[in-house]
Design a protein around this motif. Structure first.
Motif, mmCIF file in Angstrom:
data_model
loop_
_atom_site.group_PDB
_atom_site.id
_atom_site.type_symbol
_atom_site.label_atom_id
_atom_site.label_comp_id
_atom_site.label_asym_id
_atom_site.label_seq_id
_atom_site.Cartn_x
_atom_site.Cartn_y
_atom_site.Cartn_z
ATOM 1 N N PRO A 17 -2.525 -4.150 -5.196
ATOM 2 C CA PRO A 17 -1.059 -4.136 -5.312
ATOM 3 C C PRO A 17 -0.441 -5.201 -4.406
ATOM 4 O O PRO A 17 -0.962 -5.497 -3.330
ATOM 5 N N GLU A 25 0.810 -1.212 0.000
ATOM 6 C CA GLU A 25 0.000 0.000 0.000
ATOM 7 C C GLU A 25 0.845 1.264 0.000
ATOM 8 O O GLU A 25 0.524 2.239 -0.679
ATOM 9 N N ASP A 51 1.449 0.851 -4.453
ATOM 10 C CA ASP A 51 0.301 1.623 -4.928
ATOM 11 C C ASP A 51 0.694 3.070 -5.224
ATOM 12 O O ASP A 51 0.311 3.641 -6.254
ATOM 13 N N VAL A 76 -6.857 -1.914 -10.312
ATOM 14 C CA VAL A 76 -7.155 -1.773 -8.878
ATOM 15 C C VAL A 76 -8.449 -1.006 -8.665
ATOM 16 O O VAL A 76 -9.269 -1.351 -7.810
ATOM 17 N N CYS A 114 -3.212 0.627 -12.095
ATOM 18 C CA CYS A 114 -4.119 1.531 -11.394
ATOM 19 C C CYS A 114 -5.559 1.306 -11.834
ATOM 20 O O CYS A 114 -6.480 1.284 -11.003
ATOM 21 N N TRP A 146 2.756 3.226 -8.512
ATOM 22 C CA TRP A 146 1.938 3.122 -9.719
ATOM 23 C C TRP A 146 1.203 4.419 -10.003
ATOM 24 O O TRP A 146 1.171 4.892 -11.137
ATOM 25 N N ARG A 147 0.602 5.002 -8.985
ATOM 26 C CA ARG A 147 -0.218 6.199 -9.217
ATOM 27 C C ARG A 147 0.649 7.404 -9.556
ATOM 28 O O ARG A 147 0.243 8.263 -10.349
#
Length: 597
Positions: A543, A355, A359, A536, A533, A362-363
């Motif tokens: 992730p 997290e 995550d 998800v 992304c 990726w973002r």
């Protein structure tokens, strides 16, 4: 006496002869001046008055420069490997094991023990006066004539069993015997002093020192190397009677530990470091990584059966504290991070890694990708030129213009200058697809182009890259733009941290892990991040982290490893169909905006 000791001693004497010859050369003008002055004093030197004056001046200059050079060689502090000191109170059992080894081989025990985040072990002399003056070393290990410090690779303590560690350390500890020989110690000190003098030569006003230091190093390089080989042969010969059979098996564990440690650093730790986080328990993680490697690799089968034996980290009183210290040092050595934790440099536990690292990575990459698309668009949010709008249209475009059919049109010719400009920007020394804190803040503040799908959508990326491969096309422009953006971010980060960075022998990172990446590789990484992304946000994926491969996408708790070839098909060939089929089977809605921060 071991077979290698006479050879090492003879080579040490050869090194010392180089020092003696250098001293003789420095004293030669002074000797000539003395002869001429003595001749003139006896009345036989009247015709040579001018020569005597010149020779005396040259002799004085040479003596002055020689004295400065000798003082630098004697006083310059040799480089010391950054390590985590391990006191006897923190590891009494480990100290007891090392002393027992030294007693069995009849050699002096090491003066202290330190840990390094690397898969290697060696002896390091820290008795130089400069180390005491600078506070680098203290206690018994820095006393004149003290035995060297034993530096142990921290991954060995967590992966190896106690018996295996003893077998691996035996030839290293045996090296304290030859190291105590006066000639060998003197020759080593001379070589280390020359090496330190080369580094001093980089300072203002002392640049001339580097040239003679390098010359002397070249003259004694061969003999110094052969001396070290002789010392190693003598140590190996002395350690023959200590766990020799087990050492052969333990050496296999050394190779396995190196492979797992390298994968853990480059695939798992490096993305976290670039995000301003550092995994707090790398040594514990290497056990999981090597266990996973043993499960996958048939050559490593059977190695996990040893895990029932007592691990070497049990020799430490507080393994978790030592693991955290070595993990922070690893981040400093391999990435150049700060020496202490802080608000912008905080630890992360393995459980929170997906997290807090995956995550966010990726973002942030998805945000950078859309920012690059916006930058390549025209004033009205769309590429301009004779080709007209295409699949990555801006706010005035309709949803139909970003459909797969519309996305198939070729990129306009006006994109080519943008590609050239982006590609002409300074390329990063080692860019990767990861993002740092500055990227996340910029992604949060920068306005994203709102296309026909009312936000940053995966459909926009697919439309832009469809048939957008080739020289001068939009894919090339986008790859160049991402490279330039990453280079700018890295320069900004280096500038922010450059004020406190050391130079020369103390500069960090000592061993950077960032390999050079091409623009296409960066583009593939950013498209992959955008796909993850979207999965998800719209398909219930999550992730995850793989101990050997780093960030992964989990669907229903299982890792999906079939995404990369489909992304490459889009990026390199401009064909989105394999990726669209994969997304459709997974239930990903490409038209749904994704959350970027």
């Amino acid at each position: 006496m071991e077979a290698g000791v006479p050879s090492a001693r003879s080579r040490a004497l050869a090194v010392l002869r180089v020092r003696s010859r250098a001293l003789a050369v420095a004293l030669l003008p002074a000797a000539a001046a003395v002869v001429l002055v003595a001749a003139r004093a006896t009345g036989a030197g009247e015709p040579w008055a001018a020569v005597t004056l010149v020779v005396c001046a040259v002799a004085a200059l040479v003596l002055l420069l020689g004295g400065i050079f000798a003082a630098v060689v004697l006083r310059a502090g040799p480089a010391v490997t950054p390590t985590v000191p391990l006191s006897e109170a923190a590891a009494p059992d480990l100290y007891r094991l090392v002393r027992d080894l030294a007693d069995r081989m009849d050699v002096p025990p090491p003066s202290a023990i330190a840990l390094t985040p690397d898969c290697d072990s060696w002896l390091e002399d820290r008795t130089h006066a400069a180390h005491r003056r600078g506070g680098i070393a203290g206690g018994p290990q820095s006393a004149p004539g003290a035995a060297p410090v034993l530096v142990i690779g921290s991954p060995f303590l967590w992966w190896m069993r106690v018996a295996e560690l003893r077998a691996v350390l035996a030839p290293v500890v045996a090296g304290t015997g030859p190291s105590a020989h006066p000639d060998i110690a003197d020759a080593r000190g001379f070589v280390r002093g020359l090496d330190a003098a080369v580094d001093v030569g980089g300072r203002r006003g002392l640049g001339w020192i580097a040239a003679p230091a390098r010359l002397l190093l070249r003259l004694c390089r061969t003999d110094a190397a052969e001396m070290e080989r002789g010392v190693a042969a003598a140590a190996s010969d002395r350690a023959q009677g200590v766990d020799y059979g087990l050492r052969i098996v333990a050496q296999e564990q050394v190779g396995l530990a190196y492979a797992g440690w390298d994968r853990l650093l480059t695939r798992v730790a490096l993305p976290a470091w670039r995000m301003g986080r550092w995994p707090a328990h790398l040594d514990a993680g290497v056990v999981s990584a090597l266990t996973e490697l043993s499960r996958r690799d048939r050559l490593a089968e059977g190695f996990t059966s040893r895990l029932g034996e007592r691990p070497a980290c049990d020799l430490l009183e507080q393994p978790g504290v030592i693991d955290e210290a070595t993990s922070l040092l690893a981040a400093r050595l391999f990435h150049g991070g700060p020496a202490e934790a802080g608000p912008e440099w905080s630890p992360v536990e393995w459980a929170a890694y997906p997290e807090e690292v995956v995550d966010r990575k990726w973002r942030a990459e998805a945000a950078r990708l859309h920012a690059a698309l916006d930058a390549l668009a025209g004033p009205e949010g769309r590429p301009t030129g004779p080709g007209g709008p295409h699949g990555c249209a801006g706010p005035t475009a309709s949803a139909g213009s970003a459909s797969p059919a519309g996305a198939g049109s070729a990129a306009p010719a006006s994109v080519a200058p943008a590609a050239a400009g982006a590609a002409g920007s300074p390329a990063p020394s080692g860019p990767s697809g990861a993002a740092g804190p500055a990227t996340i803040e910029a992604a949060d503040a920068a306005p994203h182009a709102v296309d026909g799908f009312a936000g940053p959508t995966l459909e926009r990326v697919l439309g832009c890259l469809t048939n957008a491969s080739g020289e001068g096309a939009l894919g090339e422009a986008l790859a160049g733009r991402l490279s330039a953006d990453l280079a700018r971010e890295e320069r900004a980060a280096d500038t922010a941290a450059g004020a406190g960075k050391a130079r020369g022998a103390d500069a960090v990172p000592l061993f950077p892990l960032q390999p050079p990446r091409s623009g296409r590789d960066l583009l593939a990484d950013h498209v992959t991040a955008m796909v993850c992304c979207a999965a998800v946000d719209s398909a219930g994926a999550a992730p995850g982290m793989d101990w050997l491969d780093g960030p992964v996408l989990l669907v229903g708790g299982d890792r999906r490893s079939d995404l990369a070839p489909r992304v490459l098909c889009l990026v390199e060939d401009g064909d989105p169909e394999p990726l669209r089929e994969w997304l459709s089977a997974l239930g990903v809605r490409t038209e749904k905006p994704v959350r970027l921060v």
